[in-house]
Every structure is written in structure tokens, then in C-alpha cells.
Design an enzyme around this catalytic site. Structure first.
Site, mmCIF file in Angstrom:
data_model
loop_
_atom_site.group_PDB
_atom_site.id
_atom_site.type_symbol
_atom_site.label_atom_id
_atom_site.label_comp_id
_atom_site.label_asym_id
_atom_site.label_seq_id
_atom_site.Cartn_x
_atom_site.Cartn_y
_atom_site.Cartn_z
ATOM 1 N N THR A 94 0.820 -1.227 0.000
ATOM 2 C CA THR A 94 0.000 0.000 0.000
ATOM 3 C C THR A 94 0.845 1.264 0.000
ATOM 4 O O THR A 94 0.365 2.329 -0.414
ATOM 5 C CB THR A 94 -0.977 0.029 1.196
ATOM 6 O OG1 THR A 94 -0.262 0.206 2.421
ATOM 7 C CG2 THR A 94 -1.810 -1.250 1.260
ATOM 8 N N MET B 27 -3.484 4.963 -0.739
ATOM 9 C CA MET B 27 -4.890 4.571 -0.642
ATOM 10 C C MET B 27 -4.947 3.148 -0.074
ATOM 11 O O MET B 27 -5.388 2.199 -0.746
ATOM 12 C CB MET B 27 -5.553 4.633 -2.019
ATOM 13 C CG MET B 27 -5.664 6.025 -2.607
ATOM 14 S SD MET B 27 -6.939 7.024 -1.788
ATOM 15 C CE MET B 27 -5.943 7.995 -0.665
ATOM 16 N N HIS B 28 -4.471 2.995 1.164
ATOM 17 C CA HIS B 28 -4.253 1.677 1.758
ATOM 18 C C HIS B 28 -5.410 0.712 1.490
ATOM 19 O O HIS B 28 -5.228 -0.371 0.924
ATOM 20 C CB HIS B 28 -4.053 1.810 3.272
ATOM 21 C CG HIS B 28 -2.915 2.684 3.682
ATOM 22 N ND1 HIS B 28 -1.597 2.309 3.539
ATOM 23 C CD2 HIS B 28 -2.894 3.927 4.240
ATOM 24 C CE1 HIS B 28 -0.812 3.263 3.991
ATOM 25 N NE2 HIS B 28 -1.572 4.261 4.422
ATOM 26 N N ASP B 29 -6.615 1.092 1.916
ATOM 27 C CA ASP B 29 -7.736 0.153 1.918
ATOM 28 C C ASP B 29 -8.242 -0.181 0.521
ATOM 29 O O ASP B 29 -8.804 -1.261 0.296
ATOM 30 C CB ASP B 29 -8.879 0.711 2.773
ATOM 31 C CG ASP B 29 -8.465 0.914 4.221
ATOM 32 O OD1 ASP B 29 -7.601 0.150 4.695
ATOM 33 O OD2 ASP B 29 -8.981 1.832 4.870
#
Length: 306
Positions: free
Chosen positions: A192, A234-236
Site C-alpha cells: 500500500t 490509498m491503503h484500503d
């Protein structure tokens, strides 16, 4: 063929972007959203999940349930410094965004999983709701196709040098999840922090459409600077990207242990030599990603929305 998923989340700006992708992609069938304390308190994460679902006119199709207000054991520590007091600063969703269903998150998860065989769980916050579900209703495990979880790292953390936020928030829940026997894909900081939304891409969002304006407003108020001057992580969103494009990821099958106390609390330790668990593995760990493709895909997805 669509992939049936349930998202367990703590919106949070990148969670909001992940929900946006899941709601709008025809290859994803989002059955339920459950909220958990994490980026902000659970009353706020529940409201934020409702705001996103309602923004896309799905309030009567995608139920939202409120979940755990605090970790199993560890004191609660939020990330309002990153996401703002409300968790989703930067866009006015109004006040008419609906209400959560009467069921608790655990009950809603149980009922949805048992009704939808072969469902994929996508946790993008702490794993408290999932741990409570597995403790109360262990029978659901055999009905879950896989867990694609944002969290963890085998290369360094963002809360301490060892621990990533979601696991750090409730390491005891993370340990329960990783020891559950359910197939797990770990989408952690190893990828991520490479899949960054560039400033040029962010500017494009603003003029795309209503969804682009909403995401531009949120992401412009996102204080995660771990991407440096290369862009915003935008990790998720990477969980949804993985479900749609697993070929864009490099993975390793590893055994992951979770540290639940001491200065390394929340660390996800990989048995990289296969030395401590008789060569067994409990997770497919994402270790690399086609970051350029991710950035293009993100923009292409938003361009097709309202």
C-alpha cells in the site's frame, strides 16, 4: 461472475474510497457493511459508512451495522490526526444518510455469511468484529471463501517501527483472525505504500464527476504523508484492487504471528524460513504491486461513476 463480499471497515478516508470502488464495480456484490472503532469512534465510522452508501443511492440495498466500540483488550487509540475529527473531512454529505440496522455487527455478519455461502470478508479496519464473530459463531469459518485484509507489514510499521495501524489497534483480534484457519490474503504496507495516488491523479479527480469531487474533497484532507512527495497511499483500496486484479500483485505464502504485548505490540511476524511452524503457512502476503496500473485503474474506475 461477481464476487460476493462483506466489508468490515472504519471510515476513514481511504476506507471511504475502498467502499466507493466496491459499491460501483459490477464485478463486486457488496452484501453488507459493518463498522468498527478504528480511525475514529464507532459512532462516527458507522455514520461515515452510511454516508458513502447513501451517496450512491444504495441505502435500501446495502445494510450497514454498527460494531465494536473498543478493542478486545488494548486501550483504544484513534487516527483522527490523519482523517480529521469526523473521520471524513472535506465533503458535506448532509444529514439525511439513514441509520444502521438493528442487528449488531456480529449478528449481521453471522446471518449474512450463513445466507451467502462462499463469501469473502474484506476488513479494512481493526479486526475486532471478526474476532468476536469467530469466538461466538465458529461455524461461520467454513462458509467464508477467504479474508482479504488490509493491515500488517513484514517490512516495517506506521504506528511503530514494527506495527501497522489496523493490527496495532487490536492485536489480540488480529491474532484470533490469523489463527482461525480461514484463508487470508494480507494486503499490508508492503504494497500500500507503493500504490500511491499521485498529485496529478488527484487533480484529475476534481473535474471528473460528482464522485470525483467527493473523493477529491476527502483525499485533499487526508493527512497520511507516508507516501512523501510521490503521492497519497490509498491503503484500503488495495483490497478491492486485489479482488479484481490479483495478477497485479506479487505474493508469498507465509505463516504470520501477531505480537500482542511489549514494545513490538501489533507487529506481524513472518516465518520467512518456514522454521517455526513445520513449514505451514496461514496467509498469502502481498509483497509487491504494479503501482502504475493501480493509479490508472483508480482513475478509470472513478471516471465510470456518477
Amino acid at each position: 461472475m461477481t464476487t460476493k463480499i462483506i466489508m468490515d471497515t472504519d471510515p476513514g478516508i481511504d476506507d471511504a474510497a475502498a467502499l466507493t470502488m466496491a459499491i460501483n464495480n459490477p464485478a463486486i456484490d457488496l452484501k453488507l457493511v459493518t463498522a468498527v472503532a478504528g480511525n475514529v469512534t464507532v459512532d462516527k465510522t458507522t455514520a461515515n459508512a452510511l454516508k458513502i452508501v447513501n451517496f450512491f443511492g444504495k441505502g435500501d440495498q446495502i445494510p450497514v451495522a454498527a460494531g465494536a466500540a473498543e478493542p478486545l483488550i488494548k486501550p483504544f487509540e484513534d487516527a483522527a490526526r490523519i482523517h480529521g475529527e469526523s473521520g471524513m473531512e472535506g465533503y458535506d454529505f448532509g444529514d439525511n444518510y439513514g441509520h444502521p440496522i438493528a442487528k449488531t455487527a456480529v449478528q449481521a455478519l453471522h446471518d449474512a455469511i450463513m445466507a451467502e455461502d462462499e463469501v469473502t470478508l474484506v476488513p479494512t479496519g481493526s479486526y475486532t468484529n471478526i474476532a468476536l464473530l469467530f469466538k461466538e459463531y465458529p461455524e461461520v469459518k467454513s462458509h467464508i471463501k477467504q479474508i482479504v485484509a488490509m493491515g500488517g507489514s513484514i517490512s516495517g510499521g506506521n504506528m511503530t517501527s514494527a506495527a501497522e495501524f489496523n493490527v496495532f489497534t487490536d492485536p489480540d483480534a488480529a491474532r484470533i483472525m490469523y489463527e482461525s484457519g480461514v484463508p487470508i490474503v494480507m494486503v499490508g504496507l508492503d504494497v500500500t505504500l507503493k500504490a500511491l495516488l499521485t498529485d496529478a491523479s488527484l487533480k484529475q479527480l476534481k473535474d471528473m464527476n460528482e464522485t470525483g469531487q467527493m473523493l477529491y474533497g476527502l483525499i485533499s484532507h487526508y493527512n497520511d504523508v507516508s507516501g512523501g512527495d510521490q503521492g497519497r497511499p490509498m491503503h484500503d483500496v488495495n483490497t478491492i484492487f486485489y479482488l479484481l486484479h490479483p495478477e497485479a500483485f506479487t505474493t508469498k505464502d507465509l505463516w504470520i504471528d501477531v505480537q500482542t504485548d511489549g514494545p513490538a505490540i501489533g507487529a506481524t511476524i513472518a516465518d520467512v524460513r518456514g522454521a517455526y511452524h513445520d513449514g505451514k503457512t496461514n496467509a498469502k502476503v502481498c509483497v509487491d504491486i504494479d503501482a502504475e496500473f493501480f493509479n490508472k485503474w483508480f482513475l478509470d474506475q472513478v471516471a465510470q461513476m456518477k
